[in-house]
Write a protein that holds these residues in place. Structure first.
Motif, PDB file in Angstrom:
ATOM      1  N   SER A   1      16.152  -2.617  -1.365  1.00  0.00           N
ATOM      2  CA  SER A   1      14.753  -2.462  -1.775  1.00  0.00           C
ATOM      3  C   SER A   1      13.788  -2.672  -0.625  1.00  0.00           C
ATOM      4  O   SER A   1      14.006  -3.509   0.249  1.00  0.00           O
ATOM      5  CB  SER A   1      14.424  -3.469  -2.877  1.00  0.00           C
ATOM      6  OG  SER A   1      13.043  -3.441  -3.205  1.00  0.00           O
ATOM      7  N   ASN A   2      12.720  -1.904  -0.662  1.00  0.00           N
ATOM      8  CA  ASN A   2      11.571  -2.122   0.209  1.00  0.00           C
ATOM      9  C   ASN A   2      10.354  -2.470  -0.658  1.00  0.00           C
ATOM     10  O   ASN A   2       9.231  -2.164  -0.310  1.00  0.00           O
ATOM     11  CB  ASN A   2      11.305  -0.870   1.056  1.00  0.00           C
ATOM     12  CG  ASN A   2      10.296  -1.115   2.149  1.00  0.00           C
ATOM     13  OD1 ASN A   2      10.373  -2.101   2.864  1.00  0.00           O
ATOM     14  ND2 ASN A   2       9.332  -0.210   2.295  1.00  0.00           N
ATOM     15  N   GLY A   3      10.596  -3.081  -1.798  1.00  0.00           N
ATOM     16  CA  GLY A   3       9.507  -3.441  -2.699  1.00  0.00           C
ATOM     17  C   GLY A   3       8.918  -2.253  -3.420  1.00  0.00           C
ATOM     18  O   GLY A   3       7.694  -2.125  -3.560  1.00  0.00           O
ATOM     19  N   GLU A   4       9.777  -1.352  -3.910  1.00  0.00           N
ATOM     20  CA  GLU A   4       9.299  -0.139  -4.563  1.00  0.00           C
ATOM     21  C   GLU A   4       8.476  -0.429  -5.817  1.00  0.00           C
ATOM     22  O   GLU A   4       8.710  -1.422  -6.505  1.00  0.00           O
ATOM     23  CB  GLU A   4      10.498   0.748  -4.948  1.00  0.00           C
ATOM     24  CG  GLU A   4      11.203   1.386  -3.791  1.00  0.00           C
ATOM     25  CD  GLU A   4      12.161   0.457  -3.073  1.00  0.00           C
ATOM     26  OE1 GLU A   4      12.765   0.883  -2.086  1.00  0.00           O
ATOM     27  OE2 GLU A   4      12.296  -0.722  -3.503  1.00  0.00           O
TER      28      GLU A   4
ATOM     29  N   ASP B   1       0.865  -1.185   0.000  1.00  0.00           N
ATOM     30  CA  ASP B   1       0.000   0.000   0.000  1.00  0.00           C
ATOM     31  C   ASP B   1       0.897   1.229   0.000  1.00  0.00           C
ATOM     32  O   ASP B   1       1.553   1.529   1.000  1.00  0.00           O
ATOM     33  CB  ASP B   1      -0.913   0.002   1.226  1.00  0.00           C
ATOM     34  CG  ASP B   1      -1.831  -1.202   1.251  1.00  0.00           C
ATOM     35  OD1 ASP B   1      -2.406  -1.520   0.211  1.00  0.00           O
ATOM     36  OD2 ASP B   1      -1.948  -1.837   2.320  1.00  0.00           O
ATOM     37  N   PHE B   2       0.940   1.925  -1.126  1.00  0.00           N
ATOM     38  CA  PHE B   2       1.840   3.044  -1.298  1.00  0.00           C
ATOM     39  C   PHE B   2       1.064   4.350  -1.475  1.00  0.00           C
ATOM     40  O   PHE B   2      -0.148   4.355  -1.685  1.00  0.00           O
ATOM     41  CB  PHE B   2       2.722   2.837  -2.535  1.00  0.00           C
ATOM     42  CG  PHE B   2       3.714   1.727  -2.387  1.00  0.00           C
ATOM     43  CD1 PHE B   2       4.578   1.693  -1.318  1.00  0.00           C
ATOM     44  CD2 PHE B   2       3.780   0.714  -3.332  1.00  0.00           C
ATOM     45  CE1 PHE B   2       5.512   0.677  -1.189  1.00  0.00           C
ATOM     46  CE2 PHE B   2       4.709  -0.305  -3.209  1.00  0.00           C
ATOM     47  CZ  PHE B   2       5.584  -0.327  -2.137  1.00  0.00           C
TER      48      PHE B   2
ATOM     49  N   ALA C   1       6.422   2.333   1.794  1.00  0.00           N
ATOM     50  CA  ALA C   1       6.534   2.037   3.221  1.00  0.00           C
ATOM     51  C   ALA C   1       5.587   0.918   3.617  1.00  0.00           C
ATOM     52  O   ALA C   1       4.467   0.835   3.118  1.00  0.00           O
ATOM     53  CB  ALA C   1       6.220   3.286   4.046  1.00  0.00           C
ATOM     54  N   THR C   2       6.057   0.065   4.513  1.00  0.00           N
ATOM     55  CA  THR C   2       5.235  -1.009   5.072  1.00  0.00           C
ATOM     56  C   THR C   2       5.353  -0.957   6.581  1.00  0.00           C
ATOM     57  O   THR C   2       6.462  -0.945   7.121  1.00  0.00           O
ATOM     58  CB  THR C   2       5.698  -2.388   4.551  1.00  0.00           C
ATOM     59  OG1 THR C   2       7.107  -2.529   4.775  1.00  0.00           O
ATOM     60  CG2 THR C   2       5.429  -2.520   3.068  1.00  0.00           C
TER      61      THR C   2
ATOM     62  N   SER D   1       8.869  -0.516   8.549  1.00  0.00           N
ATOM     63  CA  SER D   1       9.328   0.856   8.779  1.00  0.00           C
ATOM     64  C   SER D   1       8.472   1.644   9.770  1.00  0.00           C
ATOM     65  O   SER D   1       8.879   2.714  10.215  1.00  0.00           O
ATOM     66  CB  SER D   1       9.355   1.624   7.457  1.00  0.00           C
ATOM     67  OG  SER D   1       8.030   1.800   6.965  1.00  0.00           O
ATOM     68  N   GLY D   2       7.276   1.153  10.083  1.00  0.00           N
ATOM     69  CA  GLY D   2       6.383   1.916  10.940  1.00  0.00           C
ATOM     70  C   GLY D   2       5.619   2.998  10.209  1.00  0.00           C
ATOM     71  O   GLY D   2       4.925   3.810  10.819  1.00  0.00           O
ATOM     72  N   GLU D   3       5.720   3.030   8.882  1.00  0.00           N
ATOM     73  CA  GLU D   3       5.012   4.014   8.063  1.00  0.00           C
ATOM     74  C   GLU D   3       4.151   3.280   7.044  1.00  0.00           C
ATOM     75  O   GLU D   3       4.414   2.130   6.699  1.00  0.00           O
ATOM     76  CB  GLU D   3       6.001   4.906   7.310  1.00  0.00           C
ATOM     77  CG  GLU D   3       6.984   5.643   8.181  1.00  0.00           C
ATOM     78  CD  GLU D   3       8.023   6.379   7.342  1.00  0.00           C
ATOM     79  OE1 GLU D   3       7.646   7.311   6.595  1.00  0.00           O
ATOM     80  OE2 GLU D   3       9.200   6.008   7.411  1.00  0.00           O
ATOM     81  N   ASP D   4       3.122   3.965   6.562  1.00  0.00           N
ATOM     82  CA  ASP D   4       2.346   3.437   5.438  1.00  0.00           C
ATOM     83  C   ASP D   4       1.730   4.604   4.680  1.00  0.00           C
ATOM     84  O   ASP D   4       1.989   5.770   4.992  1.00  0.00           O
ATOM     85  CB  ASP D   4       1.291   2.426   5.900  1.00  0.00           C
ATOM     86  CG  ASP D   4       0.204   3.035   6.780  1.00  0.00           C
ATOM     87  OD1 ASP D   4       0.166   4.288   6.936  1.00  0.00           O
ATOM     88  OD2 ASP D   4      -0.613   2.267   7.313  1.00  0.00           O
ATOM     89  N   GLY D   5       0.930   4.290   3.675  1.00  0.00           N
ATOM     90  CA  GLY D   5       0.353   5.348   2.866  1.00  0.00           C
ATOM     91  C   GLY D   5      -0.547   6.285   3.635  1.00  0.00           C
ATOM     92  O   GLY D   5      -0.611   7.489   3.358  1.00  0.00           O
TER      93      GLY D   5
END
Length: 361
Positions: A289-292, A27-28, A47-48, A52-56
């Motif tokens: 990569s973080n799955g960009e 979810d970006f 971000a996931t 990372s503690g972040e998301d869209g």
């Protein structure tokens, strides 16, 4: 400034399962900035929350309520000053800042009518070798490898950190299916204790493993050093987000290579600066990569090409052209699975599909 939430499933045969869980959907948040001359720049918050503690959702909130009010109306140059302003306004949240910073850098390079790699001081190369993660056990791993081969991949890393015995068996299976000469590393995502890491690395030596990525917890620099002392090259990933983490890693002499992200670093300019610092101290650099998605992958590519020194031994992880079931770009990156190649278009050299462009809020 506009944003657009995007949720995409991973290519079903390439789902990564590692010590931090499975990554089967992303979810970006896409970000668009417009200059006063109507030049658009695009970015992507990759971000996931598990990682990372972040998301869209959090990214959209902070961009709309904290960052955009302070940045809209300011001069686009120098972009580095806007990156510094974001740090003063918002603690942490590097992936959120990176999404906006990428859009600002994209707009700046498009204004100059040059590729972003040129605006960043390069390019030093026009193609970057890449690798893909293999995970799962038995037949499942075989199927992931088969799908990856069909996409052109010829270099791999195996997800470990799930229990030493199972990890060794998984790597043995991977070596069997990829063949004796194929490049193969392992990535534990911090899933081993120090004693497990030492044992695992010794047992994996017979399988021709080329590196071990983040074998122990991100805070355990002494553990990284202990693994490095065994003789297998260590790649630090989760241990390095910002500049202070990199300085601590260098001082501890805890890694041979650092895996830098545009997202972890807080933007293209920050990632470039960190890569230059690492290289100055003799440390290898690859782009992780973080799955960009496609925009994030394009930012990875331009930073990789703008770095004066990029690892010749360890392939990078610029996999956005292959990892998802669909592409968000109007025209995908030029990648055959072995390398990804830099184009000559201005900025990031990519734009979202027309339907996504029209959907921006």
């Amino acid at each position: 400034m506009h944003t657009l939430p995007v949720s995409l499933p991973v290519h079903p045969q390439l789902v990564v399962r590692g010590a931090r869980g499975a990554h089967d959907r992303s979810d970006f948040l896409l970000v668009r900035v417009m200059t006063s001359d109507d030049v658009a720049g695009y970015g992507e918050v990759s971000a996931t929350p598990l990682w990372s503690g972040e998301d869209g959702t959090s990214a959209e909130h902070f961009i709309r309520t904290v960052l955009a009010p302070a940045i809209v109306g300011r001069s686009l140059t120098p972009v580095g000053a806007l990156e510094s302003l974001m740090d003063r306004l918002l603690a942490g949240n590097p992936f959120t800042k990176a999404g906006l910073a990428t859009a600002l850098w994209d707009a700046y390079a498009r204004t100059l009518d040059v590729p972003l790699a040129v605006a960043l001081g390069g390019p030093y190369r026009d193609r970057v070798p890449i690798k893909l993660s293999l995970s799962g056990d038995g037949v499942e791993l075989d199927e992931v490898h088969r799908a990856a081969r069909e996409l052109g991949f010829r270099a791999f890393k195996v997800k470990v950190g799930l229990g030493v015995d199972g990890d060794v068996a998984r790597v043995a299976r991977a070596r069997e299916v990829v063949g004796p000469e194929t490049f193969l590393g392992v990535d534990a995502n911090g899933g081993w204790s120090r004693s497990e890491a030492v044992r695992a690395v010794r047992e994996l030596a017979s399988y021709g493993v080329r590196f071990v990525e983040q074998p122990v917890a991100s805070s355990d620099l002494a553990g990284l050093r202990a693994v490095r002392d065994i003789g297998l090259p260590v790649v630090a990933d989760e241990a390095v987000f910002g500049l202070s983490d990199l300085v601590a890693l260098v001082r501890a002499e805890a890694a041979d290579c650092v895996s830098l992200y545009v997202g972890k670093s807080g933007g293209p300019g920050r990632a470039l600066a960190m890569g230059q610092l690492a290289a100055a101290f003799g440390m290898d650099v690859l782009i992780g990569s973080n799955g960009e998605l496609g925009i994030g992958a394009a930012a990875q590519l331009h930073v990789a090409c703008a770095l004066p020194a990029l690892s010749a031994e360890f392939p990078s992880d610029i996999i956005g052209a292959h990892y998802y079931a669909e592409d968000i770009l109007a025209q995908r990156l030029d990648s055959d699975g072995t390398t990804v190649r830099l184009g000559d278009q201005p900025g990031l050299g990519v734009v979202p599909r027309p339907d996504l462009v029209h959907a921006f809020r």
